[in-house]
Write a protein that holds these residues in place. Structure first.
Motif, short mmCIF file in Angstrom:
data_model
loop_
_atom_site.label_atom_id
_atom_site.label_comp_id
_atom_site.label_asym_id
_atom_site.label_seq_id
_atom_site.Cartn_x
_atom_site.Cartn_y
_atom_site.Cartn_z
N UNK A 1 0.84 -1.20 0.00
CA UNK A 1 0.00 0.00 0.00
C UNK A 1 0.87 1.25 0.00
N UNK A 2 1.85 1.26 0.92
CA UNK A 2 2.69 2.46 1.04
C UNK A 2 3.69 2.59 -0.13
N UNK A 3 4.04 1.48 -0.74
CA UNK A 3 4.88 1.55 -1.94
C UNK A 3 4.12 2.16 -3.11
N UNK A 4 2.79 1.88 -3.18
CA UNK A 4 1.98 2.49 -4.25
C UNK A 4 1.93 4.01 -4.08
N UNK A 5 1.89 4.47 -2.83
CA UNK A 5 1.92 5.92 -2.60
C UNK A 5 3.25 6.50 -3.11
N UNK A 6 4.33 5.75 -2.90
CA UNK A 6 5.64 6.19 -3.41
C UNK A 6 5.62 6.28 -4.93
N UNK A 7 5.05 5.27 -5.58
CA UNK A 7 4.99 5.27 -7.04
C UNK A 7 4.18 6.46 -7.55
N UNK A 8 3.16 6.85 -6.76
CA UNK A 8 2.39 8.04 -7.14
C UNK A 8 3.25 9.28 -7.16
N UNK A 9 4.15 9.39 -6.17
CA UNK A 9 5.08 10.53 -6.16
C UNK A 9 6.03 10.48 -7.36
N UNK A 10 6.49 9.26 -7.69
CA UNK A 10 7.38 9.09 -8.84
C UNK A 10 6.70 9.59 -10.12
N UNK A 11 5.41 9.22 -10.28
CA UNK A 11 4.67 9.65 -11.46
C UNK A 11 4.54 11.18 -11.50
N UNK A 12 4.23 11.79 -10.33
CA UNK A 12 4.06 13.25 -10.26
C UNK A 12 5.36 13.95 -10.67
N UNK A 13 6.47 13.49 -10.15
CA UNK A 13 7.76 14.10 -10.45
C UNK A 13 8.11 13.90 -11.93
N UNK A 14 7.81 12.70 -12.47
CA UNK A 14 8.08 12.43 -13.89
C UNK A 14 7.30 13.36 -14.79
N UNK A 15 6.02 13.58 -14.44
CA UNK A 15 5.21 14.50 -15.24
C UNK A 15 5.77 15.91 -15.23
N UNK A 16 6.21 16.38 -14.06
CA UNK A 16 6.77 17.72 -13.96
C UNK A 16 8.08 17.83 -14.76
N UNK A 17 8.90 16.78 -14.68
CA UNK A 17 10.15 16.78 -15.46
C UNK A 17 9.85 16.93 -16.96
N UNK A 18 8.84 16.23 -17.42
CA UNK A 18 8.50 16.30 -18.84
C UNK A 18 8.00 17.68 -19.23
N UNK A 19 7.19 18.28 -18.32
CA UNK A 19 6.69 19.63 -18.61
C UNK A 19 7.84 20.63 -18.71
N UNK A 20 8.78 20.52 -17.78
CA UNK A 20 9.92 21.45 -17.78
C UNK A 20 10.78 21.27 -19.02
N UNK A 21 10.96 20.03 -19.45
CA UNK A 21 11.86 19.73 -20.57
C UNK A 21 11.23 20.01 -21.94
#
Length: 409
Positions: free
Chosen positions: A40-60
């Motif tokens: 359960x808590x690992x899925x929350x971590x993956x959610x953060x990974x997705x959020x950061x990945x999306x922001x990286x793509x927007x910036x780039x």
């Protein structure tokens, strides 16, 4: 108890995440197995990974403003710091740090690009100002005006500078356009005034030309028309709509006069050519009287010819000297014969007869040389006149020689 590399669940159901600073409690799990809790808590971590990945793509890949990007990064950093998740939270922080560095780099690039764009725009506007100031002094009104309008369009397409610089350059640019516009306006106002003055002058010339059109004083009137034409050219051009009308009226008046003069001259030339033919017939008749054999009858015949000659009018000017020279030669020949007869009856003349014959011979030789010289130089009129005189002298010489023979007899 259950665990993985980044977290564990103890026997009480408390869930921990491992960090560089040690374990950190992120929650508790009582509803199922420890493995389920970690998942359960690992899925929350993956959610953060997705959020950061999306922001990286927007910036780039987008033109996201640096300010907005940093705000989004800080929001995610808070989420990572306060996250109830199991995973490599430090790696997420490092990715956020790298994203901050990328945003800062992009911001500097944009700043440099903006500065370069600013410099290029300033340079371009300064060039426009310099060209406009040069055109302000031009007298190529059409081409310079078109070029200034093109410069305005170019100016509008350039980016704005800082307000102070932009206002200063625009003031110079606008002033140059204003100077040119005022000079052009003054030029055409002056030109209009000159054309109006030319129109008034030409109107007076037209009136005078029309007043002269029915004149029969051919020489002075033709001379005056030449003066009017010189005045017309010196007056300059009037307005286009007036110039053609004035010229047609002016030229029309001249045409009336010169057409009438040409008709009169043509009639006069015809008459004079007829007169020349009649006088040529008479002079030929007179020349047949030479050499003189009977002075009394020759004198009577010449008087008849001369009376008819005087009754005839003028001949063409270029033939006048020639035809009159022939007639005068006959008259002189008759006079010389008459003088010779008188001298023959005068004892004193007998003594001078030989000398007179020599003088006549010298005169004939001289005239013959003059005739040849005139013909060689191409002066036909002079040659014809001298020939007529030579013919008369030769006739006189022949008579003198005959008289000498008579004296001798």
């Amino acid at each position: 108890m259950s665990s993985d590399p980044w977290g564990r669940v103890d026997e009480t159901g408390t869930v921990y995440v491992r960090t560089a600073e040690g374990e950190k409690e992120v929650g508790s799990w009582q509803a199922g197995s420890p493995d389920e809790a970690l998942a359960y808590y690992e899925r929350k971590y993956e959610g953060l990974v997705v959020e950061i990945g999306l922001l990286e793509k927007r910036v780039q890949t987008t033109d996201l403003a640096p300010k907005d990007a940093l705000t989004a990064i800080e929001h995610l950093r808070v989420m990572v710091t306060e996250a109830h998740a199991v995973g490599d939270l430090a790696a997420l922080g490092q990715r956020l740090d790298a994203l901050v560095a990328l945003v800062d780099s992009r911001r500097e690039e944009r700043k440099a690009a903006k500065a370069k764009q600013h410099d290029e725009a300033r340079s371009a506007k300064e060039e426009l100002v310099v060209e406009a100031e040069q055109l302000a002094e031009s007298e190529q009104w059409r081409s310079a005006g078109e070029r200034l309008r093109a410069l305005v369009d170019t100016w509008k397409g350039l980016p704005r500078l800082d307000r102070k610089t932009d206002d200063e350059l625009w003031h110079r640019f606008s002033h140059a356009r204003s100077v040119f516009s005022k000079r052009r306006k003054a030029h055409f106002a002056s030109l209009d005034a000159q054309r109006e003055e030319a129109r008034r002058t030409k109107e007076k010339l037209v009136v005078e030309a029309q007043s002269l059109s029915d004149s029969t004083d051919w020489g002075p009137t033709a001379a005056r028309y030449r003066e009017l034409m010189a005045d017309w050219k010196a007056a300059g051009r009037a307005q286009r709509e007036a110039e053609d009308d004035l010229w047609n009226r002016f030229r029309g008046a001249q045409d009336v006069f010169f057409a009438a003069r040409s008709a009169v001259f043509a009639e006069r030339d015809t008459e004079q050519r007829d007169n020349l033919e009649r006088k040529e017939e008479l002079v030929a008749e007179a020349e047949k009287l030479l050499p003189v054999t009977d002075l009394k009858s020759a004198r009577a015949a010449f008087r008849s010819v001369n009376e008819r000659w005087e009754a005839i009018g003028h001949v063409p000017r270029d033939a006048r000297a020639r035809i009159e020279g022939r007639m005068h030669a006959v008259e002189r020949a008759l006079q010389e014969v008459e003088d010779e007869q008188w001298r023959r009856s005068n004892p004193e003349v007998r003594a001078r007869a030989a000398g007179l014959t020599g003088q006549l011979q010298a005169a004939v030789d001289k005239l013959r040389a003059q005739v040849e010289a005139a013909r060689e130089s191409g002066n036909t009129a002079k040659a014809d006149k001298l020939q007529a005189e030579l013919d008369g002298r030769q006739a006189l010489l022949d008579s003198a020689l005959k008289g000498m023979r008579e004296f001798g007899g």
